[in-house]
Scaffold this motif. Structure first.
Motif, mmCIF file in Angstrom:
data_model
loop_
_atom_site.group_PDB
_atom_site.id
_atom_site.type_symbol
_atom_site.label_atom_id
_atom_site.label_comp_id
_atom_site.label_asym_id
_atom_site.label_seq_id
_atom_site.Cartn_x
_atom_site.Cartn_y
_atom_site.Cartn_z
ATOM 1 N N GLU A 347 0.803 -1.226 0.000
ATOM 2 C CA GLU A 347 0.000 0.000 0.000
ATOM 3 C C GLU A 347 0.837 1.278 0.000
ATOM 4 O OE1 GLU A 347 -3.386 0.297 -0.433
ATOM 5 O OE2 GLU A 347 -3.115 -1.833 -0.891
ATOM 6 N N GLU A 348 2.077 1.194 -0.411
ATOM 7 C CA GLU A 348 2.915 2.367 -0.654
ATOM 8 C C GLU A 348 2.872 3.363 0.517
ATOM 9 O OE1 GLU A 348 4.286 4.950 -4.533
ATOM 10 O OE2 GLU A 348 2.320 4.011 -4.528
ATOM 11 N N ARG A 349 3.144 2.838 1.700
ATOM 12 C CA ARG A 349 3.134 3.682 2.899
ATOM 13 C C ARG A 349 4.506 4.240 3.245
ATOM 14 N NH1 ARG A 349 1.053 -0.739 6.958
ATOM 15 N NH2 ARG A 349 2.210 -2.046 5.468
ATOM 16 N N ASP A 350 5.554 3.753 2.609
ATOM 17 C CA ASP A 350 6.906 3.962 3.110
ATOM 18 C C ASP A 350 7.731 4.839 2.173
ATOM 19 O OD1 ASP A 350 6.092 2.176 5.147
ATOM 20 O OD2 ASP A 350 6.573 0.486 3.822
ATOM 21 N N ASN A 351 8.922 5.189 2.627
ATOM 22 C CA ASN A 351 9.803 6.107 1.907
ATOM 23 C C ASN A 351 10.943 5.313 1.284
ATOM 24 O OD1 ASN A 351 11.121 8.351 0.934
ATOM 25 N ND2 ASN A 351 11.803 9.086 2.936
#
Length: 562
Positions: A347-351
């Protein structure tokens, strides 16, 4: 998970290994500068120092190569090599001929004049077919003084003592523990001006007059594979000043690491436990009010692939991820994956960041390196000033014995970080930092710097270093109540907001120029007894507020490693 780890350990136990000291050489050891000189001079090849530290066995292999190539060395370098062979003698030949132990299996040993001065010294040493063990005592007396606009005239002194225990079991499992504690007198603010000491937690406790540090890890190595768990200082990058991937700006952190090195290829996996920004919470209990710190659980994961095509060229690629506010994610604990895709599937939460680097030795006695870090890439808008492209890069060159002056080196480096890089706007704690400090180059975003370094070693016992840095930065603009009124991407803790312009301007905001000059002298009185002297000035010009400040720092120290 436990079953999986058990299977991996059993497999590694059957990999054919060689006799070796598996523990690492701390990044502060001067042997790294010596080996860098040897690489740039072309005396050794495939010296992989993009990630430090290296193991004692790896260092010993390079020193062994140099024994047969002393004709390429100056007299000072030959004496330096002799000193390092003494220091790493057990790693090279499993011999104690050039060492002295105050206590060994025969009891307390008498100190013998000249042999004691030149020997590698231990409080205790032991070796048999199963384990070798080395115990050192550490003692430092340091006196610091600061004068200028920041603190006026203040001073501080500290006495630091501690010990180190290291060794290897069955030539495969290394262990290392170093603990130090320092009692200080004088100004706490003077100590905070030291980059390393300022990371100590107890400096923030007003009724404490001490600071302490601890490093410890276990490391397994067999054949082409190694694995490590614990904490020690890591440096990641090719820079001569600060490193681009992992610098020494942040407090030590715990990590797990694995490496595979085979011929021209090297792979590194790292997962580290960081700390988010610190806040305080209060609560009531038993008619009392209590407060406690609150820090987000925060993690750093990375993979590096490195190829040394020849002695003249090495290329590297790394992918990194910062994530927080949850337990360690198995997707990033997986050493065989592609981080960018794994991050999207969750879910593309991170950097996620990418970095590429190159290092060449095509010119005799010269090394040239280049690195670039991408935080965000939008290819249709590449080459424009869109905030959707965030990157930093570093270019540098090092020349050994320039102008035919023996035992010298000159390094020049340019670093530039675009606005908003290393920040993150989808999570409060996914910035590229730990405990509010940036893990990359100290200049931070919306800044650039020129760094110059000149080293000279007139004798094998005396080393000198002169360094100068010119830094430009554009700071965010705040009003008199510390409310942000213009975000120009000058702070990695403050990401781009929807209300901020979509076009970025390099060095916009409050313009500040900083000039830093440093001088270091180290003299080894006898083996493992050092005298240090250092000087630093920092001149800061704040053009927006028409302010100029100048501060000077002085320090002398006596260090004993025995």
């Amino acid at each position: 998970m436990k079953k999986y780890l058990f299977i991996v350990i059993c497999y590694l136990s059957f990999v054919i290994g060689v006799d070796a000291q598996v523990e690492n050489v701390p990044v502060s050891n001067p042997v790294y500068y010596f080996l860098k000189r040897m690489e740039v001079k072309g005396v050794i090849e495939k010296y992989r120092d993009a990630i430090l530290p290296l193991s004692r066995n790896q260092v010993a292999i390079f020193l062994q190569q140099l024994i047969d190539k002393q004709s390429y060395l100056t007299e000072t370098e030959r004496l330096q090599l002799e000193d390092f062979i003494t220091e790493f003698q057990f790693d090279i030949s499993q011999s104690f001929d050039k060492s002295y132990s105050l206590i060994d299996t025969n009891g307390v040993q008498w100190i013998e004049g000249e042999r004691f001065n030149e020997a590698e010294k231990y409080l205790y040493s032991y070796n048999d077919s199963v384990v070798n063990l080395f115990v050192d005592g550490l003692l430092t007396f340091d006196a610091l003084r600061s004068e200028g606009d920041a603190l006026g005239k203040q001073h501080s002194e500290f006495l630091q003592f501690g010990g180190r225990v290291r060794g290897t079991i069955y030539d495969k499992l290394g262990f290392y523990l170093q603990v130090t504690n320092a009692q200080f007198w004088g100004s706490r603010d003077v100590l905070r001006r030291d980059k390393q000491i300022s990371q100590a937690y107890t400096l923030g406790i007003t009724d404490a007059q001490n600071f302490d540090f601890v490093e410890g890890y276990a490391r397994y190595a067999s054949g082409i594979v190694s694995a490590q768990i614990g904490r020690e200082r890591l440096l990641w990058g090719n820079g001569y000043g600060d490193k681009m991937i992992l610098s020494d700006n942040v407090r030590l952190y715990d990590f797990i690491r694995a490496d595979i090195e085979y011929k021209s290829f090297k792979y590194t996996f790292l997962h580290a436990w960081l700390m988010g920004q610190k806040t305080m919470t209060t609560f009531h209990r038993y008619d009392n009010t209590f407060s406690e710190p609150v820090l987000a659980d925060k993690y750093f994961g990375a993979h590096r692939f490195e190829f040394a095509f020849s002695s003249k060229l090495a290329l590297g690629f790394q992918e990194m991820v910062i994530y927080s506010n949850r337990s360690p994610d198995l997707a990033y604990l997986n050493p065989v994956t592609f981080i960018e895709s794994a991050q999207r599937s969750r879910e593309e939460r991170d950097n996620v960041l990418w970095s590429f680097d190159a290092k060449t030795h095509f010119i005799n006695n010269t090394e040239i390196h280049a690195s670039i870090v991408f935080d965000d890439i939008n290819f249709p808008k590449w080459g424009t000033s869109s905030v959707q492209n965030k990157f930093a890069y570093q270019l540098g060159a090092m020349v050994v014995d320039p102008f035919n002056v023996d035992n010298t080196s000159l390094a020049i480096e340019y670093t530039r970080a675009e606005p908003y890089i290393f920040s993150h706007n989808r999570s409060r704690d996914n910035d590229y930092g730990s405990l509010g400090r940036i893990m990359s180059h100290h200049i931070g975003p919306n800044s650039d710097s020129w760094f110059f370094k000149f080293d000279y070693q007139p004798t094998h016992r005396l080393s000198t270093s002169l360094r100068f840095e010119m830094q430009r930065e554009g700071e965010n603009v705040f009003d008199s109540h510390e409310i942000l009124i213009q975000n120009v991407g000058g702070n990695f803790l403050i990401p781009h907001r929807d209300t901020d312009p979509q076009e970025q301007e390099f060095l916009a905001g409050n313009r500040i120029n900083t000039y830093v000059g440093q001088a270091f002298i180290t003299y080894e009185i006898v083996n493992e007894v050092f005298f240090d002297a250092r000087y630093q000035f920092i001149k800061r010009n704040d053009f927006s507020n028409n302010l100029s400040t100048l501060d000077r720092d002085f320090g002398i120290a006596l260090r004993v490693d025995f």
